[in-house]
Design an enzyme around this catalytic site. Sequence first.
Site, PDB file in Angstrom:
ATOM      1  N   ASP A 109       0.851  -1.207   0.000  1.00 53.67           N
ATOM      2  CA  ASP A 109       0.000   0.000   0.000  1.00 53.67           C
ATOM      3  C   ASP A 109       0.882   1.252   0.000  1.00 53.67           C
ATOM      4  O   ASP A 109       1.862   1.302  -0.739  1.00 53.67           O
ATOM      5  CB  ASP A 109      -0.937  -0.053   1.213  1.00 53.67           C
ATOM      6  CG  ASP A 109      -2.139   0.866   1.059  1.00 53.67           C
ATOM      7  OD1 ASP A 109      -2.089   1.988   1.580  1.00 53.67           O
ATOM      8  OD2 ASP A 109      -3.090   0.464   0.392  1.00 53.67           O
ATOM      9  N   TYR A 112      -3.682  11.102   0.895  1.00 56.39           N
ATOM     10  CA  TYR A 112      -4.124  10.845  -0.474  1.00 56.39           C
ATOM     11  C   TYR A 112      -4.078  12.128  -1.286  1.00 56.39           C
ATOM     12  O   TYR A 112      -3.583  12.157  -2.409  1.00 56.39           O
ATOM     13  CB  TYR A 112      -5.541  10.262  -0.479  1.00 56.39           C
ATOM     14  CG  TYR A 112      -5.568   8.807  -0.098  1.00 56.39           C
ATOM     15  CD1 TYR A 112      -5.461   8.414   1.231  1.00 56.39           C
ATOM     16  CD2 TYR A 112      -5.661   7.809  -1.065  1.00 56.39           C
ATOM     17  CE1 TYR A 112      -5.450   7.077   1.581  1.00 56.39           C
ATOM     18  CE2 TYR A 112      -5.659   6.470  -0.717  1.00 56.39           C
ATOM     19  CZ  TYR A 112      -5.540   6.112   0.606  1.00 56.39           C
ATOM     20  OH  TYR A 112      -5.532   4.784   0.962  1.00 56.39           O
ATOM     21  N   HIS A 127      -4.662  -7.970  -0.170  1.00 55.83           N
ATOM     22  CA  HIS A 127      -3.959  -6.711  -0.008  1.00 55.83           C
ATOM     23  C   HIS A 127      -3.193  -6.614   1.318  1.00 55.83           C
ATOM     24  O   HIS A 127      -2.089  -6.104   1.364  1.00 55.83           O
ATOM     25  CB  HIS A 127      -4.983  -5.582  -0.110  1.00 55.83           C
ATOM     26  CG  HIS A 127      -4.406  -4.227  -0.036  1.00 55.83           C
ATOM     27  ND1 HIS A 127      -3.709  -3.652  -1.085  1.00 55.83           N
ATOM     28  CD2 HIS A 127      -4.398  -3.322   0.956  1.00 55.83           C
ATOM     29  CE1 HIS A 127      -3.320  -2.450  -0.719  1.00 55.83           C
ATOM     30  NE2 HIS A 127      -3.724  -2.210   0.512  1.00 55.83           N
TER      31      HIS A 127
END
Lengths: 448, 468
Positions: free
Chosen positions: A218, A367, A424
């Site tokens: 990630d 982000y 993930h």
Amino acid sequence: LWLECSVAAGGIMAYIVYKRKKPRTIPLGDGWWGVGEKTLSEDQKIYPFQVETSDKEIEDLYERIDRTRYADPLEDGKFHYGFNSTYLKKVVSYWRHEFDWKKQVAVLNKYPHFKTKIEGLDVHFIHVRPPHRENQKVLPIMIVHGWPGSFYEFYKILPLLTQSHDGVVFEVICPSIPGYGFSEASHKQGFNSLAAARIFLKLMERLGFSQFYLQGGDWGSLITTNMAQMKPQCVKGLHLNMCMSNRGFKVLLSLLIGPYLPFLVGLSREDVRRLFPFFEKNVFEMLRESGYFHIQATKPDTAGCGVNDSPVGLAAWILEKFSSWADLKNRDLEDGGLERKFSLDDLLTNVMIYWTTGSITSSMRFYKENLGSNLNNRVDFKTEIFVPTGFAAFPNELMHCPKSWAQIRYRNIQSYTFMPRGGHFAAFEEPQLLADDLFNFVKKVEKS
Amino acid sequence: MWCIFHCYTSLTCLSHVLLALVIGGLIYFLVQRSKNQVLTTEDGWWGSGAPRDAGEDDTIRSFRVTTSDQELEDLYRRIDLTRPFPSLEDSQFNYGFNSQYLQKVVSYWRNEFDWRKQVDKLNQYPHFKTKIEGIDIHYLHVKPKKVPEGTSAVPLIMVHGWPGSFYEFYGLIPLLTDLSNPHNLVFEVVCPSIPGYGFSEAPHKKGFDSVCAARIFHKLMKRLGFQQYYTHAGDWGWLVTTNMAQLEPKTVKGLHLNFAPPSKPGLSMALSMMLGRHFPKLFGFTDFDIQRLFPCMEKLVVESIKETGYMHIQATKPDTVGRGLNDSPVGLAAYILEKFSTWTSHDFRNLDDGGLTRKFSLDDLLTNVMIYWTSGCIISSMRFYKENFGQGLDAPHAKIPVYVPTGFACFPNELMHTPRLWVKQKYRKLVTFTPMDRGGHFAAMEEPQLMAEDIQKFTKIVEGKVKE
């Protein structure tokens, strides 16, 4: 003929010079993220830290949980509309009546925690030394988490890494990205992965490590990649379980030809199985799963506001990812398949780290800071990575990245493994598989 | 060199001719295909469980908005429990709703906003509820006090959007039902709440999209005794009323809109995007059109991406995103009011207070938020996005043009600017197209006077035509 020859020679020379001149590192830069103006000197000491809680904190949590205003889910909605309300009530009931936060805090504290100030921010990390160091090759490694994870994701893999494997054992540093968990959030705009990478490099330097390994998934994969680009001389090896592949001509070509002549474009049969049909498996799935990404990359302050008041809202927001990103098929299940790979205790401990630190908004801002400007134009995305790299490709990872695509930027791939299962949150779900691959990769690098 | 040049010119000539032929062929083909298509739909049932065999209760019940001490105390307790997180230095509204300004709004909400007074204001018009397709539909029904002799009031249904409500029209209703100007038409107004919004019950089954809402509103109007009526709407209301016109073109006398984003880019729209900057006259583009549309990449694509995060997550995971907002009134307020800031003008993102109170009063803004809060409808309101986008952009109604007389009020700060050419692509009988001087997305609430005037202008023309 003479004219053409010299033009060709000149062209070749220009190409060689151009290629040589291409940067192999990215600039380090500097930053200050504290409140107000930068101070003249910075306190460089490392302070031990303990996770704490109080009755007041737990009572406040319970009051808010008791005030939750549930809405009925649509009949037969399962997890297609997001976290199913009916199942959420079960999770919350466990949280309210059986989950023991004080016990989990003791679990968190079983490894030594520390804090130190870098570039104006308190950076939190755990430092785990292997119990037996005699006759072992002790290799320092930094493992970086992502969103919506935390250092806690690694609690299952830590015992495996600090145990000897053919005379090789790790000394592990697990930091929290600034803005996540116990690491202070930036007060200034612009705190992106390059800043985090630089801060983590300073951390390793402060701890006395001149050479080390890196592991990440990630956001962690982007940050550790940046670290390898900034100071390749310090990074012995880079191990990733997620790769953000480039777009570009080579990728496009392999998408067009791949289904028919995979070997021609460097795709193996397993790659084909995981990639195609591309649009259905990747583009539409991406669209269905990236709403959170879009809103966090544009309006993090708005998105974080409500979930910082509502623990149930926060749990839904975070745990939905632990459902879908472990396996997209979990959306067809009434309970989102949440407890198939994770225990509620582990999941809620991770949520509590976000809750008790109130760090959800700052975690979302990461982000926007990274994607605010066109990412493909950023210096690190145009620079290649020459440090020995290893990839662990898990089958249920969000986006599959074949070796040929990774090779576009990662020019020194020493190992690429198709993992049999896992998604993930690899370290959390399949710690043994990830640890094995990491040891294999590192042994390969150490030999050469 | 001469050879190359000669070949090039004849090639380009040839390619131009070919291109013209292809385009001509396409246009012919498209024109042939678009006949007078009508949208079809089937009945639905949205109550919980299975529909009952006995006929549906179709009585119309009076409804009053109410509140209680308990409701207010609960609200205040939650506001007091808020855990604010400071916004980054100097970031204004560029990261979303600014935390420091939010504290000011919340302080007003906690200490000065009078919900009981606002509830009385809400009740100044008569509210009703009636069951249609298994769910309770809420609406206002405002009859004018007087009607000029020999005429009857013009029936008009007004449909709100997200994150709005029937309350957006409270400034507009008096202007439409008032007889002070003898030259004006007088309207009889019906303002429903879309199922899942405010006081209308939320559907319990999957699949409730704009066509279902349109069908339910037709049934509502019929139940109230109207055979023909006008519509006015923006935001989601635009799609619901458009569907109403597509379902029953004979029933909808006129469609008035302030929002009409093209659902499917047609040929003329695509050409205008490519060539419009250089040949504006060819496409009927005004200076303002050029300013709002070009450069296309920046003005249309980048701006859209910056502002559609909410749409993306609501269209995919509404239950997740609405979850926290139904517990945190402050979170809900930030989420909703961010739109009232940014959608009124994009420039407001650079202001510390988001320009929120430049066009709206805090009382009005918070009343709208309270409608979402007290009814707990935020999750169901968001599901509407998933139900509508779930089929992608290929829903049957997206392919059918509208032949009902349409009036478009073009407000300068609307989210998606649609020049006349683009509106005509879908609304083939565009009777009026009015560029407005000021106003954004929540036009009815921001500029009720301008909106009322345009509704008057449009309706008079359509009524005049009918009289002919």
